[in-house]
Scaffold this active site. Structure first.
Site, PDB file in Angstrom:
ATOM      1  N   CYS A  86       0.841  -1.204   0.000  1.00 24.13           N
ATOM      2  CA  CYS A  86       0.000   0.000   0.000  1.00 24.13           C
ATOM      3  C   CYS A  86       0.877   1.255   0.000  1.00 24.13           C
ATOM      4  CB  CYS A  86      -0.970  -0.058   1.181  1.00 24.13           C
ATOM      5  SG  CYS A  86      -2.384   1.029   0.980  1.00 24.13           S
ATOM      6  N   HIS A 194      -3.382  -5.799   1.095  1.00 29.96           N
ATOM      7  CA  HIS A 194      -2.676  -5.990   2.366  1.00 29.96           C
ATOM      8  C   HIS A 194      -2.577  -7.468   2.767  1.00 29.96           C
ATOM      9  CE1 HIS A 194      -2.458  -1.765   3.776  1.00 29.96           C
ATOM     10  NE2 HIS A 194      -3.506  -1.611   2.992  1.00 29.96           N
ATOM     11  N   GLU A 196      -0.731  -8.691   5.012  1.00 25.32           N
ATOM     12  CA  GLU A 196      -0.566  -8.784   6.471  1.00 25.32           C
ATOM     13  C   GLU A 196      -1.909  -8.720   7.202  1.00 25.32           C
ATOM     14  OE1 GLU A 196      -0.138  -6.157   4.720  1.00 25.32           O
ATOM     15  OE2 GLU A 196      -0.836  -4.385   5.824  1.00 25.32           O
TER      16      GLU A 196
END
Lengths: 227, 84
Positions: A86, A194, A196
Site C-alpha cells: 500500500c 494488504h 498482512e
C-alpha cells in the site's frame, strides 16, 4: 530469518506487519525508525501501509527522500527481499525501485474491502507458495491505488514477468488490473492489497500468510545453497 | 528575494479522476460549456539567493521532489520581491 518493519511518521499497518511475522510466521522481526540509515542487519525489509508524512505532496514522496531510503536501496541492491504494501508500494515507486506511479482511484472513493487477486507469477521470492493463476482473497484499503505506467514500461513488465498480482475485477482503474509488481531482478515487490491483514482465518482470510511463507521458503533455500 | 510559483499538473495522457468529478459537478450546476477540467497544484516558494541560480535550483527541486515525472509536468514563474 530477521525482518525489518520500517516505521515512518504516519505508518499505520506497521503493527499488523509485525504481528504477521512474529505471531503467524514465527520469525524474528524489529521495527526500524525512518531516522536510521542502514538496514544491513536484516534479511528482509517490509514497508508497511499508512500515510507516511500525511501523504503530503504525493503519497510516499517525502518518505522516499529520507536517509533510510539509502538503506532500502542498499537492501534491494543486495538482493534481499523488499516488500512494500500500500503506502509502502507508493514509497517504492517514489524511490524508483519499481516503475510507474499511482493515481487516485478512478471512482474517487477510498476502498476498504476484501478483493480477489490472481497470482500471475508464482516463481518469485514472494509467491512461490501459491499456485499459478490461483485466486486469493486479500483486503484493499486505499484512495490512491490506480496504477499507471507508460506503454513501454508495461511491455517490459509483461516481458520480464514482473506482474505478480492482478485484481480479478477492476476495483480502482489500475492499468490492466495490476495489483502488484516486482522489479526486474524479482526481489522487490510492491502491492496495494494488504497480505498482512489476511494471515488468519479469524481475519476472514489466511491467503496472505503464504506470501510471508514464500519469503521464508526462498530464504531457507538460498541460505542452504550458500552455506 | 524571489517568489517562485511552481505549477505541477498531470500529463495530458493521464486520467484525472478529480478533474472529471469537478467537471460533472459543473455540468450539474448548468455550466455545460465546460468541456474538461484538469486539477493541478501550485507551490509558492520564497527564496533567497542569486538570481542566476534560482532557475537552476528550482529545476532541481522539481526533478528531485516536487513533481513525479512519470505522471506530472511542471513549469514555474520567478519574480523578484522585496525581502520581508
Amino acid at each position: 530469518m530477521k525482518f525489518a518493519v520500517v516505521v515512518f511518521p504516519g505508518s499505520n499497518c506497521d503493527i499488523d506487519m509485525y504481528h504477521a511475522i512474529q505471531d503467524e510466521l514465527g520469525e524474528e522481526v524489529e521495527y526500524v525508525s525512518y531516522q536510521e540509515t542502514s538496514l544491513a542487519d536484516y534479511d528482509a525489509v517490509l514497508l508497511p501501509g499508512g500515510f507516511s508524512f500525511g501523504d503530503y505532496l504525493r503519497s510516499g514522496a517525502i518518505a522516499a527522500r529520507l536517509p533510510i531510503s539509502e538503506g532500502i536501496k542498499q537492501a534491494a541492491l543486495a538482493g534481499k527481499p523488499v516488500l512494500g504494501v500500500c503506502n509502502g508500494f507508493q514509497v517504492l515507486l517514489e524511490l524508483g525501485l519499481l516503475p510507474g506511479a499511482m493515481r487516485r482511484n478512478r471512482q474517487l472513493t477510498f476502498l476498504c474491502k476484501p478483493v480477489q487477486l490472481i497470482v500471475e507469477n508464482n516463481v518469485t521470492v514472494f509467491t512461490n507458495s501459491y499456485e499459478n493463476k490461483q485466486a486469493i482473497t486479500v483486503p484493499v484499503a486505499h484512495g490512491e491505488g490506480n496504477y499507471f505506467c507508460d506503454v513501454k514500461t508495461l511491455d517490459q513488465l509483461k516481458k520480464n514477468n514482473q506482474i505478480a498480482f492482478t485484481y480479478a475485477d477492476d476495483v480502482n482503474g489500475s492499468l490492466e488490473r495490476i495489483a502488484g509488481i516486482t522489479n526486474a531482478a524479482g526481489n522487490v515487490l510492491g502491492m496495494m492489497p494488504h497480505p498482512e491483514r489476511a494471515v488468519d482465518e479469524l481475519l476472514g482470510s489466511a491467503d496472505g500468510l503464504k506470501m510471508f511463507q514464500s519469503i521464508l521458503q526462498h530464504w531457507r533455500e538460498s541460505h542452504a545453497i550458500t552455506s | 528575494m524571489f517568489e517562485v510559483n511552481v505549477f505541477v499538473t498531470l500529463k495530458e495522457a493521464v486520467l484525472d479522476p478529480q478533474g472529471t468529478a469537478v467537471n460533472h459537478s459543473l455540468h450539474q450546476l448548468g455550466y455545460n460549456e465546460v468541456e474538461d477540467v484538469r486539477i493541478g497544484k501550485v507551490l509558492t516558494l520564497k527564496m533567497a539567493g542569486e538570481k542566476a541560480s534560482v532557475e537552476t535550483r528550482v529545476t532541481e527541486m522539481c526533478e528531485k521532489l516536487l513533481a513525479n515525472p512519470v505522471i506530472e509536468d511542471y513549469r514555474f514563474e520567478i519574480k523578484e520581491v522585496l525581502a520581508q
